[in-house]
Design an enzyme around this catalytic site. Sequence first.
Site, PDB file in Angstrom:
ATOM      1  N   ASP A 122      -3.765   5.935  19.763  1.00  0.00           N
ATOM      2  CA  ASP A 122      -4.078   4.606  20.308  1.00  0.00           C
ATOM      3  C   ASP A 122      -2.788   3.867  20.634  1.00  0.00           C
ATOM      4  O   ASP A 122      -2.696   2.640  20.522  1.00  0.00           O
ATOM      5  CB  ASP A 122      -4.939   3.798  19.331  1.00  0.00           C
ATOM      6  CG  ASP A 122      -5.588   2.570  19.988  1.00  0.00           C
ATOM      7  OD1 ASP A 122      -5.882   2.633  21.197  1.00  0.00           O
ATOM      8  OD2 ASP A 122      -5.790   1.553  19.301  1.00  0.00           O
TER       9      ASP A 122
ATOM     10  N   HIS B  25      -4.871   1.125  10.674  1.00  0.00           N
ATOM     11  CA  HIS B  25      -6.207   1.040  11.268  1.00  0.00           C
ATOM     12  C   HIS B  25      -7.285   1.493  10.281  1.00  0.00           C
ATOM     13  O   HIS B  25      -8.393   0.956  10.285  1.00  0.00           O
ATOM     14  CB  HIS B  25      -6.290   1.903  12.526  1.00  0.00           C
ATOM     15  CG  HIS B  25      -5.683   1.265  13.737  1.00  0.00           C
ATOM     16  ND1 HIS B  25      -4.318   1.194  13.930  1.00  0.00           N
ATOM     17  CD2 HIS B  25      -6.258   0.662  14.807  1.00  0.00           C
ATOM     18  CE1 HIS B  25      -4.080   0.579  15.072  1.00  0.00           C
ATOM     19  NE2 HIS B  25      -5.232   0.240  15.620  1.00  0.00           N
TER      20      HIS B  25
ATOM     21  N   GLY C 119      -2.561   4.647   8.643  1.00  0.00           N
ATOM     22  CA  GLY C 119      -2.638   3.924   7.378  1.00  0.00           C
ATOM     23  C   GLY C 119      -2.821   2.438   7.557  1.00  0.00           C
ATOM     24  O   GLY C 119      -2.899   1.703   6.566  1.00  0.00           O
TER      25      GLY C 119
END
Length: 211
Positions: free
Chosen positions: A113, A90, A88
């Site tokens: 990530d 990126h 929410g």
Amino acid sequence: MGSARILTIAPELLGAAPCIDAAREAGLVVSMGHTDATYEQARAAMARGVRSATHVYNAMRPFSHRDPGVIGAVLTSPEVNAELIADGVHVEEGAMKLLLLAKDGAHVTLVSDGLSATGMPDGKYTSGGVCRNAEGILAGSTLTLDRALRNIVALGASLPDAVRMLTLNPASLLGIEFKKGSLRVGADADILLLDRSLHLTGVWARGVRLN
């Protein structure tokens, strides 16, 4: 090949085409990412064997109705895997929903990530929380994949599709689906147990309970 399994490349760069060919010949999966590729360059890379897109929307040429770029190529190529950082931050909710609508459940992979400070609260760290560099640019994530699962289900994805995005899809992309990513005879019995609210309650690695 060693332990390498996937290579991310910007297909518009000089020398990208022979690099893609060499990587595929070595047995690597080739993905597009950190790229300013046009729609045409992205489609040419897919024709050459690129099978995935790394961190879709992030570090990519922005989408425009007159310049759809690599994002447009990914959204309109159902066979290409799309990685999504579903924190929410990126990627905003509307863009995540668009990706889920454009791609079926078999061609989206949820990724974290995650950096070394994953699991830490927001604040000032060497790295942690919502990770940004000194210029305020996103520099990684502290997303855990159980939270990604809850986020994507909250957006309307079915639980089976959401679980597949975390398990079978990445395993299939790497060609290890008979050992990882599914419960079947001969697989490694890596299992997570979730409660009804999709919070983690148990972990098994190769059949051995770890907690």
